[in-house]
Design an enzyme around this catalytic site. Structure first.
Site, PDB file in Angstrom:
ATOM      1  N   GLY A  94       0.785  -1.230   0.000  1.00  0.00           N
ATOM      2  CA  GLY A  94       0.000   0.000   0.000  1.00  0.00           C
ATOM      3  C   GLY A  94       0.813   1.274   0.000  1.00  0.00           C
ATOM      4  O   GLY A  94       0.251   2.360   0.107  1.00  0.00           O
ATOM      5  N   HIS A 101       7.690   7.278   5.576  1.00  0.00           N
ATOM      6  CA  HIS A 101       6.792   7.964   6.527  1.00  0.00           C
ATOM      7  C   HIS A 101       6.132   6.935   7.422  1.00  0.00           C
ATOM      8  O   HIS A 101       5.808   5.831   6.987  1.00  0.00           O
ATOM      9  CB  HIS A 101       5.729   8.799   5.804  1.00  0.00           C
ATOM     10  CG  HIS A 101       4.964   8.025   4.765  1.00  0.00           C
ATOM     11  ND1 HIS A 101       5.455   7.802   3.506  1.00  0.00           N
ATOM     12  CD2 HIS A 101       3.752   7.415   4.799  1.00  0.00           C
ATOM     13  CE1 HIS A 101       4.586   7.087   2.809  1.00  0.00           C
ATOM     14  NE2 HIS A 101       3.536   6.824   3.577  1.00  0.00           N
TER      15      HIS A 101
END
Ligand code: 5GP
Ligand code: ZN
Length: 115
Positions: A94, A101
């Protein structure tokens, strides 16, 4: 800084974001498409595409990103109720922005396993 990287441009303040934390190594800002009442992205200032490119010398940095997430969870009042820190690595997991991050998600119940 990578000119065609969205998060580098947010770090450089070329693209606006709701910034909730800034320090020498990291910034954190609200996700534009929140998946929970709290959904914050914790991002290193330096362009690192993913966890796959992290080196041994970056151990302090990846630890720091987690400490920022924990501090923000306390500030948001979700440290006790529970929160999830997610680091998607690769398209199959995903990842859509290839600047490392952490997602800090909380303020609602979480299911396990994630989809
Ligand atoms: P990934 O899918 O790579 O793990 O997470 C990327 C995240 O960045 C997604 O949750 C997406 O909503 C968020 N995002 C994408 N574009 C922007 C943007 O321009 N601003 C902000 N604040 N978040 C963004
Ligand atoms: Zn970048």
């Amino acid at each position: 800084m990578s000119k065609d990287c969205l998060f580098c441009r947010i770090v450089a303040k070329e693209i606006p974001a709701k910034i909730v934390h800034e320090d020498e190594q990291a910034i954190a800002f609200d996700d534009i498409n929140p998946q929970a009442p709290t959904h914050i992205l914790v991002v290193p200032r330096r362009h690192i595409p993913s966890l796959n490119e992290l080196a041994a010398k970056d151990a302090g940095l990846i630890g720091h990103l987690h400490l920022v997430a924990a501090q923000l969870a306390r500030q948001r009042g979700i440290a006790e109720s529970g929160y999830r820190v997610v680091l998607n690595t690769g398209r199959g997991a995903g990842q859509s922005v290839f600047h490392l991050h952490l997602h800090l998600l909380g303020g609602r119940g979480m299911r396990w396993p994630p989809g």
